[in-house]
Design a protein around this motif. Structure first.
Motif, PDB file in Angstrom:
ATOM      1  N   LEU A   1      40.419  -7.628 -39.243  1.00 29.36           N
ATOM      2  CA  LEU A   1      38.992  -7.393 -39.442  1.00 29.36           C
ATOM      3  C   LEU A   1      38.324  -7.022 -38.129  1.00 29.36           C
ATOM      4  O   LEU A   1      37.534  -6.072 -38.077  1.00 29.36           O
ATOM      5  CB  LEU A   1      38.308  -8.623 -40.047  1.00 29.36           C
TER       6      LEU A   1
ATOM      7  N   MET B   1      42.875  -9.680 -45.400  1.00 25.03           N
ATOM      8  CA  MET B   1      42.846  -9.347 -43.967  1.00 25.03           C
ATOM      9  C   MET B   1      42.861 -10.626 -43.162  1.00 25.03           C
ATOM     10  O   MET B   1      42.260 -11.617 -43.562  1.00 25.03           O
ATOM     11  CB  MET B   1      41.558  -8.601 -43.611  1.00 25.03           C
TER      12      MET B   1
ATOM     13  N   LEU C   1      29.583  -5.138 -42.354  1.00 23.81           N
ATOM     14  CA  LEU C   1      30.391  -5.973 -43.246  1.00 23.81           C
ATOM     15  C   LEU C   1      30.113  -5.639 -44.705  1.00 23.81           C
ATOM     16  O   LEU C   1      31.038  -5.539 -45.515  1.00 23.81           O
ATOM     17  CB  LEU C   1      30.107  -7.452 -42.976  1.00 23.81           C
TER      18      LEU C   1
ATOM     19  N   ARG D   1      36.765 -11.653 -46.311  1.00 21.94           N
ATOM     20  CA  ARG D   1      37.922 -11.245 -45.486  1.00 21.94           C
ATOM     21  C   ARG D   1      39.214 -11.629 -46.190  1.00 21.94           C
ATOM     22  O   ARG D   1      40.141 -10.820 -46.314  1.00 21.94           O
ATOM     23  CB  ARG D   1      37.845 -11.903 -44.103  1.00 21.94           C
TER      24      ARG D   1
ATOM     25  N   LYS E   1      38.889  -3.415 -37.329  1.00 23.94           N
ATOM     26  CA  LYS E   1      38.072  -2.496 -38.127  1.00 23.94           C
ATOM     27  C   LYS E   1      36.621  -2.465 -37.641  1.00 23.94           C
ATOM     28  O   LYS E   1      35.946  -1.457 -37.772  1.00 23.94           O
ATOM     29  CB  LYS E   1      38.114  -2.892 -39.602  1.00 23.94           C
TER      30      LYS E   1
END
Length: 89
Positions: free
Chosen positions: A48, A43, A77, A38, A51
């Motif tokens: 995150l 981000m 992920l 991440r 998304k």
């Protein structure tokens, strides 16, 4: 200009015994890997979560090992960060 070097005694140490190695291994958890990727993607947890369709708190809980990362989430992920999903399980 005159420079003198003192000889240091070389001491060999197993890498597994070095502090930096122990610290880095401690972060090699599914949640630690999630945090690493991440941050690598620049981000924050809110971005995150957006998304992935989950809350910032859920991202935090996964990173801290409070909530396990499911296989379905690991696949998302892996796809998002372009890495093997196994890094999050």
């Amino acid at each position: 200009m005159h420079i003198e070097f003192e000889e240091e005694e070389d001491t060999l140490m197993e890498v597994q015994e070095m502090a930096w190695y122990k610290e880095s291994k401690a972060e090699e958890t599914p949640g630690g890997n999630l945090r690493f990727y991440r941050r690598l993607a620049h981000m924050n947890q809110t971005e995150l979560g957006s998304k992935l369709g989950i809350s910032k708190q859920f991202v935090s809980n996964m990173e801290n090992g409070i909530k396990p990362i499911s296989r379905a989430m690991a696949l998302k992920l892996g796809s998002l960060f372009d890495v093997p999903a196994g890094r999050f399980i």
